[in-house]
Scaffold this active site. Structure first.
Site, PDB file in Angstrom:
ATOM      1  N   HIS A  89       0.825  -1.151  -0.078  1.00 41.92           N
ATOM      2  CA  HIS A  89       0.034   0.032  -0.089  1.00 41.92           C
ATOM      3  C   HIS A  89       1.079   1.447  -0.017  1.00 41.92           C
ATOM      4  O   HIS A  89       1.860   1.137   0.804  1.00 41.92           O
ATOM      5  CB  HIS A  89      -0.774  -0.076   1.255  1.00 41.92           C
ATOM      6  CG  HIS A  89      -2.084  -0.898   1.284  1.00 41.92           C
ATOM      7  ND1 HIS A  89      -1.895  -2.233   1.531  1.00 41.92           N
ATOM      8  CD2 HIS A  89      -3.283  -0.586   1.229  1.00 41.92           C
ATOM      9  CE1 HIS A  89      -2.935  -2.795   1.592  1.00 41.92           C
ATOM     10  NE2 HIS A  89      -3.820  -1.857   1.168  1.00 41.92           N
ATOM     11  N   ASN A 108       8.267  -4.115   3.857  1.00 41.71           N
ATOM     12  CA  ASN A 108       6.997  -3.841   3.802  1.00 41.71           C
ATOM     13  C   ASN A 108       6.537  -3.942   5.067  1.00 41.71           C
ATOM     14  O   ASN A 108       5.657  -3.051   5.873  1.00 41.71           O
ATOM     15  CB  ASN A 108       6.030  -4.607   2.900  1.00 41.71           C
ATOM     16  CG  ASN A 108       4.592  -4.115   2.850  1.00 41.71           C
ATOM     17  OD1 ASN A 108       4.242  -3.284   3.380  1.00 41.71           O
ATOM     18  ND2 ASN A 108       3.789  -4.656   2.120  1.00 41.71           N
TER      19      ASN A 108
END
Length: 361
Positions: free
Chosen positions: A121, A152
């Site tokens: 994201h 991440n």
């Protein structure tokens, strides 16, 4: 942190005022299946980085790179309402191919499955809990880039948590962010023979393309933050992280970069309506301090196992995983099976070809 600053621009232009933002929002509502009245004007308070293929959602505004199937940039405006809402559940949200992107240029979930890359994201779901629609929109693939699993879950997550805490803990009423991918050349990639005859410097840019639609994997990710309190000068911080396992804990301040360098390499105009002479350094004023949670320590260990250069190192890291209680994790066990039997020449660069050959933290 200095970036290489002689790259190709991937997007051009800027939001020259409220009238342009309003026009774009109207056009998006006419031609896009995902739009949200008022969001564009709010988020582009300090200007759009570019006006290429803009999509407006309830949670963010982004610009799509049709060639690379990833966003050029994703912009957010975070307030207490966004980040501490009680109206959304992540369990009800799923990744989906964005119908606002023309089919010819649209990435799909299958591009990421078993690719070795996570769906990362740019606008984090946890910062958009004011409504289910807002959270759902963060799972559109137009908000996603191929991101190293360890990075991440570890250092990028630390940065996201720090930005969220500016609102929830540090008293900033409005926080604006622009996040996106970068493609930076490596200093130590072998050059072709003809480079030695060149009168100008050569550098090599290398990155994989994954999936059936051809999604480009960035070498780095950036996030630029503007934090505001009433009656005080805005604070600004810019961060760049390599899109690979970062093996050691480092303060976020060590990932700071110059906004101008990010602009030069990306071709974007970041917060171009903000008077930077009237701002203060975010990390100097707040310290940019973060801790490392247990889950983030797990993901760092995952990155170390991914980056192991010998069977001895793999075995030693697996022993630590057993001692720390990580060994029952299915994702880590799968990686361990992949890494068993490696020879000394195998490293993170073989597992993750978007990285530069130096795989240190």
């Amino acid at each position: 942190m200095r970036l290489w600053t002689h790259g190709v621009a991937f997007a051009l232009g800027g939001c020259s005022g409220a009238a342009v933002c309003t026009w774009l929002n109207v056009k998006l509502q006419e031609g896009s299946s995902i739009s949200h009245s008022g969001t564009t004007q709010d988020i582009c308070k300090y200007g759009m980085p570019s006006t290429e293929n803009v999509i407006t959602t309830p949670a963010y505004v982004c610009s799509m790179n049709y060639r690379f199937r990833v966003p050029n940039w994703v912009a957010e405006h975070l307030t207490m309402e966004n980040v501490q809402g009680r109206q959304a559940s992540r369990a009800q949200a799923n990744f989906y191919s964005d119908p606002a992107v023309p089919l010819l240029f649209r990435s799909i979930n299958a591009d990421y499955w078993d690719s070795g890359w996570s769906r990362g994201h740019m606008a984090p779901a946890s910062c958009h809990t004011e409504s289910q629609d807002a959270m759902n929109s963060t799972f559109a693939l137009s908000n996603i880039v191929p991101q190293d699993l360890s990075q991440n879950g570890c250092d990028w997550a630390r940065l996201e948590t720090f930005v969220k805490k500016l609102v929830t803990k540090d008293g900033f009423t409005d926080v604006y962010t622009i996040s996106g991918p970068l493609w930076l050349p490596c200093d130590n990639v072998p050059l072709p023979p003809e480079a030695k005859y060149s009168a100008v410097p050569w550098k090599m840019l290398q990155f994989p393309i994954i999936g059936e639609t051809g999604v480009a994997v960035p070498t780095h990710l950036f996030k630029v933050v503007v934090a505001e309190k009433a009656g005080e000068q805005p604070l600004v911080g810019a961060f760049v992280m390599p899109n690979r396992p970062l093996l050691d804990f480092k303060p976020l301040a060590e990932y700071q970069a110059e906004i101008e360098d990010i602009e030069s390499q990306s071709g974007l105009q970041i917060f171009n309506k903000l008077n930077r002479q009237q701002t203060l350094d975010l990390c100097q004023k707040t310290g940019c301090r973060t801790s490392e949670w247990a889950l983030q320590k797990y993901w760092r260990h995952y990155g170390r196992l991914q980056s192991a250069k010998s069977q001895r190192e793999v075995d030693a890291l697996w022993k630590v995983a057993e001692e720390q209680g990580y060994s029952n994790n299915a994702v880590l066990r799968k990686l361990y099976r992949q890494r068993k039997g490696i020879d000394k020449s195998t490293s993170a660069d073989d597992m993750n070809p978007a990285t530069c050959p130096d795989s240190g933290g």
